[in-house]
Motif scaffolding. Sequence first.
Motif, PDB file in Angstrom:
ATOM      1  N   LYS A 191       0.817  -1.209   0.000  1.00 52.37           N
ATOM      2  CA  LYS A 191       0.000   0.000   0.000  1.00 52.37           C
ATOM      3  C   LYS A 191       0.855   1.266   0.000  1.00 52.37           C
ATOM      4  O   LYS A 191       0.382   2.343  -0.378  1.00 52.37           O
ATOM      5  CB  LYS A 191      -0.938   0.018   1.202  1.00 52.37           C
ATOM      6  N   SER A 192       2.132   1.122   0.405  1.00 49.28           N
ATOM      7  CA  SER A 192       3.004   2.289   0.495  1.00 49.28           C
ATOM      8  C   SER A 192       4.166   2.281  -0.495  1.00 49.28           C
ATOM      9  O   SER A 192       5.009   3.179  -0.452  1.00 49.28           O
ATOM     10  CB  SER A 192       3.578   2.407   1.920  1.00 49.28           C
ATOM     11  N   PHE A 193       4.250   1.280  -1.376  1.00 51.85           N
ATOM     12  CA  PHE A 193       5.410   1.182  -2.254  1.00 51.85           C
ATOM     13  C   PHE A 193       5.025   0.828  -3.690  1.00 51.85           C
ATOM     14  O   PHE A 193       4.223  -0.090  -3.921  1.00 51.85           O
ATOM     15  CB  PHE A 193       6.392   0.113  -1.763  1.00 51.85           C
ATOM     16  N   VAL A 194       5.625   1.541  -4.640  1.00 45.40           N
ATOM     17  CA  VAL A 194       5.647   1.173  -6.045  1.00 45.40           C
ATOM     18  C   VAL A 194       7.112   1.018  -6.423  1.00 45.40           C
ATOM     19  O   VAL A 194       7.932   1.889  -6.118  1.00 45.40           O
ATOM     20  CB  VAL A 194       4.987   2.249  -6.932  1.00 45.40           C
ATOM     21  N   ILE A 195       7.458  -0.101  -7.051  1.00 44.40           N
ATOM     22  CA  ILE A 195       8.865  -0.375  -7.345  1.00 44.40           C
ATOM     23  C   ILE A 195       9.107  -0.496  -8.847  1.00 44.40           C
ATOM     24  O   ILE A 195       8.187  -0.773  -9.616  1.00 44.40           O
ATOM     25  CB  ILE A 195       9.352  -1.663  -6.651  1.00 44.40           C
ATOM     26  N   ASN A 196      10.350  -0.316  -9.235  1.00 39.22           N
ATOM     27  CA  ASN A 196      10.811  -0.588 -10.593  1.00 39.22           C
ATOM     28  C   ASN A 196      11.306  -2.031 -10.607  1.00 39.22           C
ATOM     29  O   ASN A 196      12.319  -2.354  -9.986  1.00 39.22           O
ATOM     30  CB  ASN A 196      11.937   0.377 -10.968  1.00 39.22           C
ATOM     31  N   VAL A 197      10.596  -2.910 -11.308  1.00 38.75           N
ATOM     32  CA  VAL A 197      10.922  -4.338 -11.259  1.00 38.75           C
ATOM     33  C   VAL A 197      12.298  -4.640 -11.842  1.00 38.75           C
ATOM     34  O   VAL A 197      12.895  -5.677 -11.541  1.00 38.75           O
ATOM     35  CB  VAL A 197       9.841  -5.175 -11.986  1.00 38.75           C
ATOM     36  N   LYS A 198      12.825  -3.736 -12.644  1.00 45.42           N
ATOM     37  CA  LYS A 198      14.132  -3.964 -13.242  1.00 45.42           C
ATOM     38  C   LYS A 198      15.262  -3.888 -12.225  1.00 45.42           C
ATOM     39  O   LYS A 198      16.381  -4.323 -12.504  1.00 45.42           O
ATOM     40  CB  LYS A 198      14.373  -2.959 -14.371  1.00 45.42           C
ATOM     41  N   HIS A 199      14.970  -3.335 -11.049  1.00 46.59           N
ATOM     42  CA  HIS A 199      16.010  -3.201 -10.030  1.00 46.59           C
ATOM     43  C   HIS A 199      15.853  -4.213  -8.888  1.00 46.59           C
ATOM     44  O   HIS A 199      16.582  -4.134  -7.896  1.00 46.59           O
ATOM     45  CB  HIS A 199      16.003  -1.782  -9.457  1.00 46.59           C
ATOM     46  N   VAL A 200      14.930  -5.151  -9.029  1.00 49.05           N
ATOM     47  CA  VAL A 200      14.759  -6.173  -7.992  1.00 49.05           C
ATOM     48  C   VAL A 200      15.936  -7.145  -8.051  1.00 49.05           C
ATOM     49  O   VAL A 200      16.220  -7.732  -9.095  1.00 49.05           O
ATOM     50  CB  VAL A 200      13.430  -6.943  -8.180  1.00 49.05           C
ATOM     51  N   GLU A 201      16.614  -7.313  -6.919  1.00 51.27           N
ATOM     52  CA  GLU A 201      17.760  -8.221  -6.856  1.00 51.27           C
ATOM     53  C   GLU A 201      17.377  -9.595  -6.335  1.00 51.27           C
ATOM     54  O   GLU A 201      17.876 -10.610  -6.815  1.00 51.27           O
ATOM     55  CB  GLU A 201      18.852  -7.619  -5.970  1.00 51.27           C
ATOM     56  N   LYS A 202      16.469  -9.629  -5.348  1.00 51.54           N
ATOM     57  CA  LYS A 202      16.021 -10.918  -4.835  1.00 51.54           C
ATOM     58  C   LYS A 202      14.741 -10.732  -4.030  1.00 51.54           C
ATOM     59  O   LYS A 202      14.386  -9.614  -3.654  1.00 51.54           O
ATOM     60  CB  LYS A 202      17.097 -11.559  -3.956  1.00 51.54           C
ATOM     61  N   ILE A 203      14.042 -11.841  -3.807  1.00 59.73           N
ATOM     62  CA  ILE A 203      12.832 -11.852  -2.991  1.00 59.73           C
ATOM     63  C   ILE A 203      13.005 -12.899  -1.911  1.00 59.73           C
ATOM     64  O   ILE A 203      13.302 -14.063  -2.213  1.00 59.73           O
ATOM     65  CB  ILE A 203      11.579 -12.175  -3.833  1.00 59.73           C
ATOM     66  N   THR A 204      12.858 -12.504  -0.676  1.00 59.14           N
ATOM     67  CA  THR A 204      12.964 -13.426   0.447  1.00 59.14           C
ATOM     68  C   THR A 204      11.714 -13.293   1.298  1.00 59.14           C
ATOM     69  O   THR A 204      11.456 -12.234   1.872  1.00 59.14           O
ATOM     70  CB  THR A 204      14.205 -13.126   1.303  1.00 59.14           C
ATOM     71  N   GLY A 205      10.937 -14.378   1.374  1.00 61.01           N
ATOM     72  CA  GLY A 205       9.693 -14.321   2.143  1.00 61.01           C
ATOM     73  C   GLY A 205       8.775 -13.266   1.572  1.00 61.01           C
ATOM     74  O   GLY A 205       8.417 -13.299   0.388  1.00 61.01           O
ATOM     75  N   ASN A 206       8.403 -12.311   2.391  1.00 62.81           N
ATOM     76  CA  ASN A 206       7.525 -11.231   1.964  1.00 62.81           C
ATOM     77  C   ASN A 206       8.285  -9.913   1.840  1.00 62.81           C
ATOM     78  O   ASN A 206       7.750  -8.840   2.138  1.00 62.81           O
ATOM     79  CB  ASN A 206       6.358 -11.073   2.944  1.00 62.81           C
ATOM     80  N   GLU A 207       9.531  -9.999   1.380  1.00 64.23           N
ATOM     81  CA  GLU A 207      10.338  -8.805   1.198  1.00 64.23           C
ATOM     82  C   GLU A 207      11.058  -8.831  -0.150  1.00 64.23           C
ATOM     83  O   GLU A 207      11.539  -9.885  -0.585  1.00 64.23           O
ATOM     84  CB  GLU A 207      11.376  -8.648   2.308  1.00 64.23           C
ATOM     85  N   VAL A 208      11.094  -7.685  -0.795  1.00 58.88           N
ATOM     86  CA  VAL A 208      11.848  -7.499  -2.029  1.00 58.88           C
ATOM     87  C   VAL A 208      13.102  -6.697  -1.701  1.00 58.88           C
ATOM     88  O   VAL A 208      13.052  -5.738  -0.923  1.00 58.88           O
ATOM     89  CB  VAL A 208      10.994  -6.739  -3.075  1.00 58.88           C
ATOM     90  N   TYR A 209      14.210  -7.083  -2.289  1.00 59.80           N
ATOM     91  CA  TYR A 209      15.458  -6.366  -2.090  1.00 59.80           C
ATOM     92  C   TYR A 209      15.787  -5.563  -3.344  1.00 59.80           C
ATOM     93  O   TYR A 209      15.915  -6.120  -4.438  1.00 59.80           O
ATOM     94  CB  TYR A 209      16.608  -7.328  -1.796  1.00 59.80           C
ATOM     95  N   ILE A 210      15.906  -4.256  -3.165  1.00 57.07           N
ATOM     96  CA  ILE A 210      16.407  -3.376  -4.230  1.00 57.07           C
ATOM     97  C   ILE A 210      17.664  -2.722  -3.673  1.00 57.07           C
ATOM     98  O   ILE A 210      17.596  -1.790  -2.871  1.00 57.07           O
ATOM     99  CB  ILE A 210      15.362  -2.329  -4.652  1.00 57.07           C
ATOM    100  N   TYR A 211      18.783  -3.289  -4.053  1.00 57.90           N
ATOM    101  CA  TYR A 211      20.078  -2.883  -3.511  1.00 57.90           C
ATOM    102  C   TYR A 211      20.045  -3.024  -1.985  1.00 57.90           C
ATOM    103  O   TYR A 211      19.746  -4.107  -1.480  1.00 57.90           O
ATOM    104  CB  TYR A 211      20.457  -1.489  -4.014  1.00 57.90           C
ATOM    105  N   ASP A 212      20.272  -1.985  -1.219  1.00 61.81           N
ATOM    106  CA  ASP A 212      20.317  -2.137   0.234  1.00 61.81           C
ATOM    107  C   ASP A 212      18.963  -1.880   0.902  1.00 61.81           C
ATOM    108  O   ASP A 212      18.866  -1.851   2.126  1.00 61.81           O
ATOM    109  CB  ASP A 212      21.365  -1.205   0.837  1.00 61.81           C
TER     110      ASP A 212
END
Length: 232
Positions: A191-212
């Motif tokens: 509800k609080s985030f829109v991301i650029n999928v091209k910068h997704v590095e990994k997905i762990t559980g219910n979290e997306v990592y975009i760099y740090d």
Amino acid sequence: MKCIIIEDEIPAQRILKSYIGKVSYLELVGTFNAALKAYDTLHSEAIDVIFLDINLPDISGLSFLRTLKNPPTIIMTTAYPDYAVESFEFETIIDYLVKPFSLERFLKAIQKTQRNQPKAAVTETVKTPSETLFLNVDKTFHKIQFQDIYYVESERNYLTLVSKQQKLSFIASLRTWKEKLPQNQFIQIHKSFVINVKHVEKITGNEVYIYDKRIPVGRTFKARLFEVLEIN
């Protein structure tokens, strides 16, 4: 133009609603009897005009206006003309209606909003080529490439855009801003985030990592994220 009324006197609310209803290009989004109650609407909607009373129960209209980083066009309404001088410090105040005011006087104020609208849209962007936008923050236009945006985060009535080069905060709604971004590249995952999928590095559980940055994935958004990333 979308507008809201912040006015604690019921008769004044009724008059404003009646007058607004007579102007085809005005859309009344909400009416509030206290200034702080309007924050959620200013966060979720791209408001163009506020009809703002000065004497309000929780915080005065002028004090409330000082809390807004990039306020929309303001038309003050009050029974006390002595405040007019103080209101001149605000660039977005374009007129001052002293109660009771006539429909003719109201229409004159509305005509000023039309002339002022390009200047008032301080939280919006101006798109040039399809891969670029200019973001106006504190009267400075920042050129941003879509491909360089990491994510956009919403917090109360502010958005923070984080890109490869910079981090910029401004007043706008996430829903409105999501529509400005290329749909094949940007996706809402919370509800609080829109991301650029091209910068997704990994997905762990219910979290997306975009760099740090670790960004939560809302339960209702996860299936769409996996679909866009072609994850089975």
